[in-house]
Design a protein around this motif. Structure first.
Motif, PDB file in Angstrom:
ATOM      1  N   TRP A   1       0.819  -1.198   0.000  1.00 18.24           N
ATOM      2  CA  TRP A   1       0.000   0.000   0.000  1.00 18.24           C
ATOM      3  C   TRP A   1       0.859   1.258   0.000  1.00 18.24           C
ATOM      4  CZ3 TRP A   1       0.955   3.077   4.181  1.00 18.24           C
ATOM      5  CH2 TRP A   1       1.594   2.472   5.262  1.00 18.24           C
ATOM      6  N   GLU A   2       0.197   2.395  -0.238  1.00 16.81           N
ATOM      7  CA  GLU A   2       0.857   3.693  -0.129  1.00 16.81           C
ATOM      8  C   GLU A   2      -0.132   4.687   0.468  1.00 16.81           C
ATOM      9  OE1 GLU A   2       1.959   5.188  -3.965  1.00 16.81           O
ATOM     10  OE2 GLU A   2      -0.085   5.145  -4.725  1.00 16.81           O
ATOM     11  N   ALA A   3       0.403   5.698   1.099  1.00 14.70           N
ATOM     12  CA  ALA A   3      -0.410   6.805   1.593  1.00 14.70           C
ATOM     13  C   ALA A   3      -0.188   7.956   0.609  1.00 14.70           C
ATOM     14  CB  ALA A   3       0.029   7.204   3.002  1.00 14.70           C
ATOM     15  N   PRO A   4      -1.188   8.245  -0.216  1.00 15.62           N
ATOM     16  CA  PRO A   4      -0.980   9.201  -1.298  1.00 15.62           C
ATOM     17  C   PRO A   4      -0.895  10.662  -0.880  1.00 15.62           C
ATOM     18  CG  PRO A   4      -3.238   8.450  -1.281  1.00 15.62           C
ATOM     19  CD  PRO A   4      -2.507   7.653  -0.239  1.00 15.62           C
ATOM     20  N   GLY A   5      -1.150  10.975   0.390  1.00 13.68           N
ATOM     21  CA  GLY A   5      -1.084  12.371   0.812  1.00 13.68           C
ATOM     22  C   GLY A   5      -2.408  13.097   0.612  1.00 13.68           C
ATOM     23  N   PHE A   6      -3.387  12.388   0.139  1.00  6.18           N
ATOM     24  CA  PHE A   6      -4.739  12.938   0.004  1.00  6.18           C
ATOM     25  C   PHE A   6      -5.707  11.768   0.139  1.00  6.18           C
ATOM     26  CE2 PHE A   6      -5.731  11.155  -4.138  1.00  6.18           C
ATOM     27  CZ  PHE A   6      -4.487  10.932  -4.677  1.00  6.18           C
ATOM     28  N   GLN A   7      -6.957  12.081   0.365  1.00  8.79           N
ATOM     29  CA  GLN A   7      -7.922  10.997   0.502  1.00  8.79           C
ATOM     30  C   GLN A   7      -8.450  10.583  -0.857  1.00  8.79           C
ATOM     31  OE1 GLN A   7     -10.998  11.798   3.322  1.00  8.79           O
ATOM     32  NE2 GLN A   7      -9.669  11.242   5.019  1.00  8.79           N
ATOM     33  N   GLN A   8      -8.527   9.283  -1.072  1.00  6.59           N
ATOM     34  CA  GLN A   8      -9.110   8.730  -2.289  1.00  6.59           C
ATOM     35  C   GLN A   8     -10.393   8.024  -1.888  1.00  6.59           C
ATOM     36  OE1 GLN A   8      -6.529   6.654  -4.913  1.00  6.59           O
ATOM     37  NE2 GLN A   8      -8.192   5.836  -6.141  1.00  6.59           N
ATOM     38  N   ASP A   9     -11.515   8.534  -2.354  1.00  4.19           N
ATOM     39  CA  ASP A   9     -12.827   8.002  -1.991  1.00  4.19           C
ATOM     40  C   ASP A   9     -12.983   7.895  -0.478  1.00  4.19           C
ATOM     41  OD1 ASP A   9     -13.679   7.883  -4.610  1.00  4.19           O
ATOM     42  OD2 ASP A   9     -13.041   5.826  -4.888  1.00  4.19           O
ATOM     43  N   GLY A  10     -12.372   8.830   0.262  1.00  2.62           N
ATOM     44  CA  GLY A  10     -12.509   8.880   1.711  1.00  2.62           C
ATOM     45  C   GLY A  10     -11.510   8.043   2.479  1.00  2.62           C
ATOM     46  N   TYR A  11     -10.545   7.419   1.808  1.00  4.41           N
ATOM     47  CA  TYR A  11      -9.557   6.567   2.469  1.00  4.41           C
ATOM     48  C   TYR A  11      -8.164   7.168   2.341  1.00  4.41           C
ATOM     49  CZ  TYR A  11     -13.477   3.459   2.476  1.00  4.41           C
ATOM     50  OH  TYR A  11     -14.730   2.936   2.669  1.00  4.41           O
ATOM     51  N   ASP A  12      -7.395   7.111   3.446  1.00  6.11           N
ATOM     52  CA  ASP A  12      -6.049   7.687   3.464  1.00  6.11           C
ATOM     53  C   ASP A  12      -5.004   6.789   2.825  1.00  6.11           C
ATOM     54  OD1 ASP A  12      -6.860  10.023   4.771  1.00  6.11           O
ATOM     55  OD2 ASP A  12      -6.620   9.105   6.751  1.00  6.11           O
ATOM     56  N   TYR A  13      -5.344   5.548   2.531  1.00  7.66           N
ATOM     57  CA  TYR A  13      -4.390   4.588   1.977  1.00  7.66           C
ATOM     58  C   TYR A  13      -4.918   4.034   0.662  1.00  7.66           C
ATOM     59  CZ  TYR A  13      -2.816   4.880   6.756  1.00  7.66           C
ATOM     60  OH  TYR A  13      -2.395   5.351   7.966  1.00  7.66           O
ATOM     61  N   ARG A  14      -3.979   3.703  -0.222  1.00  2.53           N
ATOM     62  CA  ARG A  14      -4.342   3.162  -1.535  1.00  2.53           C
ATOM     63  C   ARG A  14      -3.492   1.925  -1.793  1.00  2.53           C
ATOM     64  NH1 ARG A  14      -3.888   7.560  -5.614  1.00  2.53           N
ATOM     65  NH2 ARG A  14      -1.732   7.564  -4.952  1.00  2.53           N
ATOM     66  N   ALA A  15      -4.127   0.868  -2.310  1.00 10.09           N
ATOM     67  CA  ALA A  15      -3.405  -0.365  -2.631  1.00 10.09           C
ATOM     68  C   ALA A  15      -2.535  -0.154  -3.856  1.00 10.09           C
ATOM     69  CB  ALA A  15      -4.388  -1.497  -2.880  1.00 10.09           C
TER      70      ALA A  15
END
Length: 74
Positions: free
Chosen positions: A52-66
């Motif tokens: 995973w990564e933490a993109p520095g912004f929310q994606q669809d309300g989630y702080d982490y992205r696979a």
């Protein structure tokens, strides 16, 4: 890489949420990040190896992205 559990999966929209100790609140996962052959979908309760990564912004309300989710064999 960490072991995660699928919280929810929307086959129609092709995304879902994975839970792990390292991704509090959930990790957004798009079907394109599932690393397996054939149809790329997950089921609630299924275990995956998650990068995973933490993109520095929310994606669809989630702080982490696979980055990659590899379904674990039973």
């Amino acid at each position: 890489m960490v072991t995660a559990t699928v919280r929810e999966w929307n086959d129609e929209e092709g995304w879902g949420v994975l839970d792990s100790p390292e991704t509090p609140g959930g990790c957004f996962c798009h079907f394109s990040n599932i690393r397996t052959t054939g149809f790329r979908t997950l089921s609630p309760g299924q275990q995956v190896d998650l990068t995973w990564e933490a993109p520095g912004f929310q994606q669809d309300g989630y702080d982490y992205r696979a980055v990659a989710a590899v379904p674990r064999r039973a």
